[in-house]
Design a protein around this motif. Structure first.
Motif, PDB file in Angstrom:
ATOM      1  N   GLN A 156      25.938  28.098  29.373  1.00 31.08           N
ATOM      2  CA  GLN A 156      26.647  26.897  28.925  1.00 31.08           C
ATOM      3  C   GLN A 156      27.801  27.255  27.993  1.00 31.08           C
ATOM      4  O   GLN A 156      28.861  26.635  28.053  1.00 31.08           O
ATOM      5  CB  GLN A 156      25.675  25.932  28.254  1.00 31.08           C
ATOM      6  CG  GLN A 156      24.741  25.325  29.269  1.00 31.08           C
ATOM      7  CD  GLN A 156      24.157  24.031  28.810  1.00 31.08           C
ATOM      8  OE1 GLN A 156      24.695  23.346  27.942  1.00 31.08           O
ATOM      9  NE2 GLN A 156      23.058  23.655  29.412  1.00 31.08           N
ATOM     10  N   ARG A 205      28.212  18.763  27.738  1.00 28.10           N
ATOM     11  CA  ARG A 205      28.331  20.113  27.176  1.00 28.10           C
ATOM     12  C   ARG A 205      28.204  20.077  25.650  1.00 28.10           C
ATOM     13  O   ARG A 205      27.568  20.935  25.052  1.00 28.10           O
ATOM     14  CB  ARG A 205      29.643  20.754  27.597  1.00 28.10           C
ATOM     15  CG  ARG A 205      29.687  21.052  29.095  1.00 28.10           C
ATOM     16  CD  ARG A 205      30.907  21.870  29.450  1.00 28.10           C
ATOM     17  NE  ARG A 205      31.045  22.046  30.870  1.00 28.10           N
ATOM     18  CZ  ARG A 205      30.414  22.952  31.601  1.00 28.10           C
ATOM     19  NH1 ARG A 205      29.554  23.753  31.028  1.00 28.10           N
ATOM     20  NH2 ARG A 205      30.621  23.053  32.892  1.00 28.10           N
ATOM     21  N   LYS A 235      29.500  16.810  32.191  1.00 28.73           N
ATOM     22  CA  LYS A 235      30.792  16.352  31.660  1.00 28.73           C
ATOM     23  C   LYS A 235      30.978  16.967  30.285  1.00 28.73           C
ATOM     24  O   LYS A 235      30.080  17.637  29.763  1.00 28.73           O
ATOM     25  CB  LYS A 235      30.788  14.825  31.558  1.00 28.73           C
ATOM     26  CG  LYS A 235      30.597  14.117  32.883  1.00 28.73           C
ATOM     27  CD  LYS A 235      30.584  12.620  32.661  1.00 28.73           C
ATOM     28  CE  LYS A 235      29.421  12.042  33.417  1.00 28.73           C
ATOM     29  NZ  LYS A 235      29.061  10.725  33.028  1.00 28.73           N
ATOM     30  N   LYS A 240      23.031  17.858  37.951  1.00 29.20           N
ATOM     31  CA  LYS A 240      24.253  17.057  37.810  1.00 29.20           C
ATOM     32  C   LYS A 240      25.355  17.935  37.259  1.00 29.20           C
ATOM     33  O   LYS A 240      25.110  18.868  36.505  1.00 29.20           O
ATOM     34  CB  LYS A 240      24.022  15.882  36.853  1.00 29.20           C
ATOM     35  CG  LYS A 240      23.074  14.849  37.384  1.00 29.20           C
ATOM     36  CD  LYS A 240      23.006  13.667  36.452  1.00 29.20           C
ATOM     37  CE  LYS A 240      22.145  12.581  37.062  1.00 29.20           C
ATOM     38  NZ  LYS A 240      22.136  11.379  36.261  1.00 29.20           N
ATOM     39  N   ARG A 241      26.568  17.617  37.606  1.00 26.59           N
ATOM     40  CA  ARG A 241      27.705  18.353  37.061  1.00 26.59           C
ATOM     41  C   ARG A 241      27.947  17.870  35.631  1.00 26.59           C
ATOM     42  O   ARG A 241      28.243  16.697  35.401  1.00 26.59           O
ATOM     43  CB  ARG A 241      28.941  18.121  37.918  1.00 26.59           C
ATOM     44  CG  ARG A 241      30.086  18.952  37.468  1.00 26.59           C
ATOM     45  CD  ARG A 241      31.244  18.844  38.382  1.00 26.59           C
ATOM     46  NE  ARG A 241      32.306  19.677  37.849  1.00 26.59           N
ATOM     47  CZ  ARG A 241      33.379  19.972  38.496  1.00 26.59           C
ATOM     48  NH1 ARG A 241      33.562  19.498  39.701  1.00 26.59           N
ATOM     49  NH2 ARG A 241      34.291  20.730  37.938  1.00 26.59           N
ATOM     50  N   ASN A 266      16.526  14.029  40.400  1.00 24.46           N
ATOM     51  CA  ASN A 266      17.949  13.886  40.060  1.00 24.46           C
ATOM     52  C   ASN A 266      18.176  13.014  38.840  1.00 24.46           C
ATOM     53  O   ASN A 266      19.259  12.483  38.648  1.00 24.46           O
ATOM     54  CB  ASN A 266      18.717  13.288  41.247  1.00 24.46           C
ATOM     55  CG  ASN A 266      18.658  14.180  42.455  1.00 24.46           C
ATOM     56  OD1 ASN A 266      18.967  15.363  42.370  1.00 24.46           O
ATOM     57  ND2 ASN A 266      18.245  13.625  43.581  1.00 24.46           N
ATOM     58  N   GLN A 292      21.124  19.375  33.700  1.00 25.43           N
ATOM     59  CA  GLN A 292      22.400  20.024  33.956  1.00 25.43           C
ATOM     60  C   GLN A 292      22.369  20.874  35.226  1.00 25.43           C
ATOM     61  O   GLN A 292      23.413  21.231  35.745  1.00 25.43           O
ATOM     62  CB  GLN A 292      22.847  20.821  32.736  1.00 25.43           C
ATOM     63  CG  GLN A 292      23.179  19.876  31.592  1.00 25.43           C
ATOM     64  CD  GLN A 292      24.026  20.502  30.512  1.00 25.43           C
ATOM     65  OE1 GLN A 292      24.337  21.668  30.539  1.00 25.43           O
ATOM     66  NE2 GLN A 292      24.400  19.683  29.544  1.00 25.43           N
ATOM     67  N   SER A 293      21.176  21.166  35.729  1.00 24.07           N
ATOM     68  CA  SER A 293      21.089  21.908  36.991  1.00 24.07           C
ATOM     69  C   SER A 293      21.243  20.989  38.197  1.00 24.07           C
ATOM     70  O   SER A 293      21.577  21.453  39.281  1.00 24.07           O
ATOM     71  CB  SER A 293      19.765  22.668  37.081  1.00 24.07           C
ATOM     72  OG  SER A 293      18.694  21.782  37.321  1.00 24.07           O
ATOM     73  N   GLY A 353      30.557  28.448  30.225  1.00 26.74           N
ATOM     74  CA  GLY A 353      31.144  27.311  30.921  1.00 26.74           C
ATOM     75  C   GLY A 353      32.043  26.495  30.012  1.00 26.74           C
ATOM     76  O   GLY A 353      33.125  26.048  30.419  1.00 26.74           O
TER      77      GLY A 353
END
Length: 162
Positions: free
Chosen positions: A137, A90, A86, A83-84, A48, A80-81, A140
């Motif tokens: 990405q 991005r 921000k 954690k969300r 993580n 990024q897989s 997104g």
């Protein structure tokens, strides 16, 4: 010089992956590094968290700029897989992919190059994953941008309800 401390298996992984992608060009050497060893090390040491920075591992690949961009993409994709992302993540992702694609294009052979002038080898799985994640990405970010514009437009139309 970085002062990050990380396990020897990370050093070995970076060295071996660099060797497979920039020197040996043998798929059977790169496949287990990319598909197996990276996942094993990630699960054990970085489930993580961030992998070591590119600056910290640069000595293991002789500061190879293109390889470091590939490493950045690989480790960013992992982060990024888990954690969300921000907005800043991005944007960092966009810069990572832009740098990677720019470096690949700079090393692309010209029309006078011979078949033996290959400087980079990536297994098809890795190429697919790079393109897939880039498009994911991008999608997104476009969705985030649309939602932000819609919220701003709604607030501008009726400022009393904000």
């Amino acid at each position: 010089m970085s002062t990050e401390v990380f396990p020897d298996c990370v050093i070995n992984f970076v060295f071996d992956l660099h060797d497979a992608s920039r020197r040996s060009f043998i798929p059977s050497e790169q496949q287990p590094q990319y598909s197996g060893v990276f996942r094993e090390i990630t699960a054990k040491y970085f489930p993580n968290t961030n992998w070591p920075s590119a600056e910290a591992i640069a000595s293991e690949c002789h500061g190879d700029t293109l390889f470091l961009a590939l490493y950045n993409e690989l480790t960013l994709r992992h982060l990024q897989s888990v954690k969300r992302p921000k907005v800043t993540d991005r944007i960092e992702g966009w810069h990572t992919y832009r740098q990677l694609f720019d470096l690949i294009l700079q090393e692309a052979p010209d029309e006078n190059a011979t078949a033996t002038s290959q400087t980079l080898f990536l297994i098809p799985d890795w190429c697919f994953d790079i393109m897939h994640e880039f498009l994911y990405q991008f999608q997104g970010f476009c969705q985030f941008r649309t939602a932000t514009y819609a919220a701003a437009a709604k607030t501008a139309e009726d400022p009393d309800k904000s």
